[in-house]
Design a protein around this motif. Structure first.
Motif, PDB file in Angstrom:
ATOM      1  N   LYS A 104       6.020   8.560  91.851  1.00  0.00           N
ATOM      2  CA  LYS A 104       4.924   9.192  91.122  1.00  0.00           C
ATOM      3  C   LYS A 104       5.433   9.707  89.777  1.00  0.00           C
ATOM      4  CE  LYS A 104       2.401  10.783  95.230  1.00  0.00           C
ATOM      5  NZ  LYS A 104       1.824  11.969  95.918  1.00  0.00           N
ATOM      6  N   VAL A 105       4.625   9.525  88.751  1.00  0.00           N
ATOM      7  CA  VAL A 105       4.957  10.033  87.419  1.00  0.00           C
ATOM      8  C   VAL A 105       3.805  10.907  86.943  1.00  0.00           C
ATOM      9  CG1 VAL A 105       5.524   9.463  85.033  1.00  0.00           C
ATOM     10  CG2 VAL A 105       6.217   7.914  86.874  1.00  0.00           C
ATOM     11  N   TYR A 106       4.128  12.158  86.674  1.00  0.00           N
ATOM     12  CA  TYR A 106       3.138  13.084  86.131  1.00  0.00           C
ATOM     13  C   TYR A 106       3.249  13.079  84.612  1.00  0.00           C
ATOM     14  CZ  TYR A 106       2.615  15.003  90.855  1.00  0.00           C
ATOM     15  OH  TYR A 106       2.370  15.158  92.200  1.00  0.00           O
ATOM     16  N   GLY A 107       2.124  12.806  83.952  1.00  0.00           N
ATOM     17  CA  GLY A 107       2.100  12.763  82.494  1.00  0.00           C
ATOM     18  C   GLY A 107       1.132  11.697  82.024  1.00  0.00           C
ATOM     19  N   VAL A 156       8.565  12.003  90.892  1.00  0.00           N
ATOM     20  CA  VAL A 156       8.793  12.232  92.314  1.00  0.00           C
ATOM     21  C   VAL A 156       9.131  10.896  92.948  1.00  0.00           C
ATOM     22  CG1 VAL A 156       7.817  13.052  94.484  1.00  0.00           C
ATOM     23  CG2 VAL A 156       7.179  14.184  92.340  1.00  0.00           C
ATOM     24  N   ASP A 157      10.314  10.803  93.511  1.00  0.00           N
ATOM     25  CA  ASP A 157      10.783   9.577  94.162  1.00  0.00           C
ATOM     26  C   ASP A 157      11.294   9.964  95.540  1.00  0.00           C
ATOM     27  OD1 ASP A 157      11.670   7.080  94.826  1.00  0.00           O
ATOM     28  OD2 ASP A 157      13.383   7.068  93.468  1.00  0.00           O
ATOM     29  N   GLY A 158      10.430   9.836  96.544  1.00  0.00           N
ATOM     30  CA  GLY A 158      10.800  10.283  97.877  1.00  0.00           C
ATOM     31  C   GLY A 158      10.980  11.787  97.892  1.00  0.00           C
ATOM     32  N   GLU A 159      12.166  12.224  98.290  1.00  0.00           N
ATOM     33  CA  GLU A 159      12.456  13.655  98.352  1.00  0.00           C
ATOM     34  C   GLU A 159      12.910  14.217  97.005  1.00  0.00           C
ATOM     35  OE1 GLU A 159      11.994  15.641 101.095  1.00  0.00           O
ATOM     36  OE2 GLU A 159      11.038  13.834 101.890  1.00  0.00           O
TER      37      GLU A 159
END
Length: 205
Positions: free
Chosen positions: A3-6, A56-59
């Motif tokens: 996930k990429v926030y932006g 966010v990449d897994g943990e």
């Protein structure tokens, strides 16, 4: 899934370009800089600075755009977007940090001064100070890029994705790159990559 926030209008654009270059699937949670979403408790739990981007990449939860770029290239690149050997790695760090430490603040301030000018009146005195900063350090980058297609090594790396994105900001603010043709050509080349187009189209969609 990563996930990429932006958004394309933030530093997240360079992260999404890296993901596109690496052929990785990802989800973009679109947020604009300084938006209400970036100040929410939910987002601050991921990124206490309230800035963009966050990956966010897994943990793993990671912020700071260059750290994200280095992580993606090292974990998923298999030498794509990265370099070989300690000497080239040092060069990648050197030029990435040079742009980040010597040029990025002035480049961003120049863009924001235009974008948020009161009644459209840009503070010309402030812009002149920022131009002086760019004119102090751009000759170093210009000399380095003469005869080169890429910032480090003979292929695209994360240093190019970061650097070209940063140096596009002054151009948007009206900075004249005619005295720095090698820099201008490099920025144009990187911004014209198919991955850049895909990120823009993804955002528009």
């Amino acid at each position: 899934m990563i996930k990429v926030y932006g958004s394309v209008f933030s530093r997240a654009s360079m992260v999404m370009c890296a993901l596109e270059e690496l052929g990785l699937e990802y989800e973009n949670i679109e947020m604009l800089p300084r938006s209400e979403g970036t100040q929410s408790d939910e987002y601050r739990a991921l990124n206490p600075t309230g800035k963009l981007p966050t990956l966010v990449d897994g943990e793993l939860v990671l912020w700071e755009s260059q750290a994200i770029l280095f992580y993606l290239a090292r974990k998923y690149g298999a030498q794509k977007l990265w370099v070989e050997g300690f000497a080239q790695e040092a060069e990648l760090y050197r030029w990435s940090l040079f742009i980040s430490n010597q040029l990025e603040v002035a480049a961003l301030d120049m863009l924001l001064s235009v974008k948020f000018a009161r009644d459209g009146q840009v503070d010309e005195q402030k812009q002149a100070v920022l131009v002086d900063v760019l004119d102090r350090f751009l000759p170093v980058l210009e000399a380095h890029l003469i005869g080169r297609e890429f910032l480090v090594s003979d292929h695209l790396t994360v240093a190019d994705l970061h650097g070209a994105a940063v140096l596009a900001w002054p151009k948007l603010a009206g900075f004249d790159y005619s005295r720095y043709p090698a820099v201008a050509a490099w920025v144009r080349k990187i911004l014209a990559l198919p991955s850049q187009k895909r990120v823009r189209e993804r955002s528009a969609g």
